[in-house]
Design a protein around this motif. Structure first.
Motif, mmCIF file in Angstrom:
data_model
loop_
_atom_site.group_PDB
_atom_site.id
_atom_site.type_symbol
_atom_site.label_atom_id
_atom_site.label_comp_id
_atom_site.label_asym_id
_atom_site.label_seq_id
_atom_site.Cartn_x
_atom_site.Cartn_y
_atom_site.Cartn_z
ATOM 1 N N ASP A 255 -11.930 -0.859 9.838
ATOM 2 C CA ASP A 255 -10.533 -0.432 9.759
ATOM 3 C C ASP A 255 -9.749 -1.377 8.854
ATOM 4 O OD1 ASP A 255 -10.005 1.829 11.861
ATOM 5 O OD2 ASP A 255 -11.340 0.398 12.852
ATOM 6 N N PHE A 256 -8.835 -0.814 8.060
ATOM 7 C CA PHE A 256 -8.072 -1.654 7.131
ATOM 8 C C PHE A 256 -7.058 -2.512 7.874
ATOM 9 C CE2 PHE A 256 -5.001 -2.894 3.984
ATOM 10 C CZ PHE A 256 -5.758 -3.090 2.840
ATOM 11 N N ASN B 22 0.827 -1.211 0.000
ATOM 12 C CA ASN B 22 0.000 0.000 0.000
ATOM 13 C C ASN B 22 0.857 1.255 0.000
ATOM 14 O OD1 ASN B 22 -2.310 -1.566 0.081
ATOM 15 N ND2 ASN B 22 -2.632 -1.339 2.276
ATOM 16 N N GLN B 23 1.902 1.260 0.821
ATOM 17 C CA GLN B 23 2.770 2.438 0.894
ATOM 18 C C GLN B 23 3.410 2.747 -0.452
ATOM 19 O OE1 GLN B 23 1.665 3.457 4.315
ATOM 20 N NE2 GLN B 23 3.653 4.390 3.982
ATOM 21 N N ARG C 69 -10.064 9.406 0.170
ATOM 22 C CA ARG C 69 -10.969 10.333 0.827
ATOM 23 C C ARG C 69 -10.174 11.546 1.283
ATOM 24 N NH1 ARG C 69 -11.831 8.349 5.480
ATOM 25 N NH2 ARG C 69 -10.411 6.600 5.248
ATOM 26 N N GLU C 70 -10.821 12.701 1.311
ATOM 27 C CA GLU C 70 -10.124 13.889 1.784
ATOM 28 C C GLU C 70 -9.827 13.753 3.265
ATOM 29 O OE1 GLU C 70 -11.804 17.612 0.930
ATOM 30 O OE2 GLU C 70 -11.479 17.477 -1.220
ATOM 31 N N ASN C 71 -8.646 14.186 3.662
ATOM 32 C CA ASN C 71 -8.276 14.177 5.074
ATOM 33 C C ASN C 71 -7.499 15.435 5.386
ATOM 34 O OD1 ASN C 71 -5.558 13.718 4.213
ATOM 35 N ND2 ASN C 71 -6.022 11.540 4.036
ATOM 36 N N GLN D 164 -5.885 6.238 8.963
ATOM 37 C CA GLN D 164 -7.268 6.527 8.608
ATOM 38 C C GLN D 164 -7.852 5.554 7.587
ATOM 39 O OE1 GLN D 164 -7.110 10.563 7.215
ATOM 40 N NE2 GLN D 164 -7.140 11.426 9.278
ATOM 41 N N MET D 165 -7.056 4.660 7.069
ATOM 42 C CA MET D 165 -7.480 3.802 5.972
ATOM 43 C C MET D 165 -8.579 2.829 6.396
ATOM 44 S SD MET D 165 -4.922 1.656 3.524
ATOM 45 C CE MET D 165 -5.475 0.929 1.983
ATOM 46 N N LEU D 166 -9.608 2.710 5.558
ATOM 47 C CA LEU D 166 -10.717 1.794 5.790
ATOM 48 C C LEU D 166 -10.714 0.703 4.723
ATOM 49 C CD1 LEU D 166 -13.568 4.355 6.608
ATOM 50 C CD2 LEU D 166 -12.086 3.124 8.208
ATOM 51 N N TRP D 167 -11.361 -0.424 5.041
ATOM 52 C CA TRP D 167 -11.388 -1.541 4.099
ATOM 53 C C TRP D 167 -12.036 -1.142 2.777
ATOM 54 C CZ3 TRP D 167 -8.711 -5.693 3.598
ATOM 55 C CH2 TRP D 167 -9.146 -6.734 2.769
ATOM 56 N N GLY D 168 -13.041 -0.296 2.832
ATOM 57 C CA GLY D 168 -13.726 0.120 1.616
ATOM 58 C C GLY D 168 -12.955 1.093 0.755
#
Length: 422
Positions: A307-308, A217-218, A254-256, A231-235
């Motif tokens: 949560d991811f 992912n990184q 998503r905006e953060n 902040q990463m979510l499974w969706g």
């Protein structure tokens, strides 16, 4: 008044977090004590904002309401950098004058210029050591942001009314650099290709698989150090296929607080980052690792709002490798350092090391900076060029080339050989 550029702001934020890391602070929310914080603007909840009703399509926002809305969207990291700079200056003022100081934005320019010049020349760390040159510059910029936010008429960074403090800071930076400061000794080191896999990542255990998914992912999605992972979510990740039936993962950003477009219909990146399958090598295939990670998750945590990153179940009694609880924020922040400790990899490695090595490898492979920006989310080409620094491997190769090159093919004498052997 001239505004601070995004590159300068990014540098200030990096410097503040470098200081926090140097002090051993891993959770930056605890970087300042309550008495050291600048009092923030009053927070506002959704319930407090005017909302449209069935009988009213349009909402009348007052000036206070609009101010609350803007304040709520300010970047927390920027607030911390500004708060740190102003607090340091205020504490210095109190210590030097032995009296309670006025708010900085109420001090006249001529007087403030003199105070700032003395501050840049004389401020020290708690142990009496000198600050890094970039730390002093970040203090100047942070104070400048604070003054601008409070309606000060001049910029301490650019206007001639602050020529004395500007020249003092310039001279102080030169002095510190002549003493060996400013060499970025605390900067995160890149992760070389040889260090990428030392047996701690793979699909053979819950922890190794989690490390592998995080690393993918990184790299593939161009993540920053910590915040996006927390902040990463499974969706946020979707498994899709191309028209040629090639599977890939797509990250829907998503905006953060780190990335906020602030403009209507403007996307944080040019396109959603993607990680394509490598069918002929499952050990290097991000899609395969993602599927294995999904199989090890509890069914209740496969929803889009889950949560991811989940806590590892080190003693699984079933095929569920992960617990029904998120991985702790501090553990997410220190994943790479944990991996390096387990693999015996030396050096200063942080989560930001992955971002550095990813951008530099793509840059060295001929990917233009303008295309790299679309993956990394940088807004300025200069920020990309910041990563184009010779890696340790590059420096090693350059040294070998120079060591093997000779101006003459004449072999050294026996006496010279003996001298060199000593």
């Amino acid at each position: 008044m001239a505004h601070q550029t995004q590159v300068e702001l990014d540098e200030d934020i990096r410097e503040i977090f470098r200081l926090a890391e140097e002090l051993g602070v891993t959770e930056t929310d605890g970087f300042f004590t309550e008495e050291e914080r600048i009092q923030p603007a009053p927070t506002v909840t959704t319930a407090q904002l005017p909302t449209a009703t069935q009988s009213s399509r349009y909402v009348d926002f007052s000036e206070i309401d609009k101010q609350h809305l803007v304040e709520k969207q300010r970047k927390k990291n920027t607030e911390r950098a500004t708060s740190c700079a102003v607090n340091q200056f205020q504490k210095w003022m109190t210590a030097m004058r032995q009296t309670k100081t006025r708010p900085v934005h109420e001090i006249p320019p001529v007087e403030l210029d003199g105070y700032l010049g003395s501050f840049f020349a004389g401020v020290r760390q708690k142990d009496g050591a000198e600050y890094e040159p970039d730390t002093l510059t970040s203090y100047q910029r942070g104070i400048d942001r604070y003054l601008s936010e409070n309606g000060y008429a001049y910029s301490i960074c650019r206007d001639l009314q602050f020529r004395y403090s500007q020249e003092t800071l310039k001279a102080k930076r030169s002095q510190l650099k002549s003493q060996g400061k400013g060499n970025k000794k605390n900067a995160a080191e890149e992760l070389s290709e040889r260090e990428d896999d030392k047996g701690v990542i793979g699909t053979h255990s819950p922890e190794a698989l989690l490390f592998l998914v995080w690393l993918n992912n990184q790299k593939q999605f161009g993540f920053r150090g910590c915040q996006e992972s927390r902040q990463m979510l499974w969706g946020d990740v979707a498994l899709k296929k191309t028209v040629d039936n090639i599977e890939y993962l797509e990250f829907n950003e998503r905006e953060n607080k780190t990335r906020s477009s602030g403009k209507v219909n403007e996307q944080p990146r040019a396109y959603p980052p993607k990680a394509f399958a490598v069918p002929d090598d499952p050990t290097r295939c991000p899609v395969f690792a993602y599927k294995q990670y999904a199989l090890g998750r509890p069914p209740s945590h496969l929803g889009s709002d889950a949560d991811f990153y989940l806590a590892v179940n080190y003693k699984p009694e079933t095929n569920l490798w992960y617990k029904r609880q998120p991985m702790g924020a501090n553990k997410v922040d220190t994943i790479l350092s944990t991996m390096c400790n387990k693999a015996g990899i030396a050096g200063k490695k942080t989560n930001h090391s992955i971002r550095r090595s990813t951008i530099r490898r793509l840059h060295d492979s001929g990917i233009p900076p303008t295309k790299l920006m679309q993956l990394s989310g940088h807004r300025n080409v200069q920020s990309i060029n910041h990563y184009a620094v010779n890696s340790m491997d590059d420096q090693h190769r350059m040294s070998e080339i120079l060591s093997r090159s000779r101006g003459s093919r004449v072999m050294p004498s026996a006496s010279a050989m003996g001298f060199m052997a000593q």
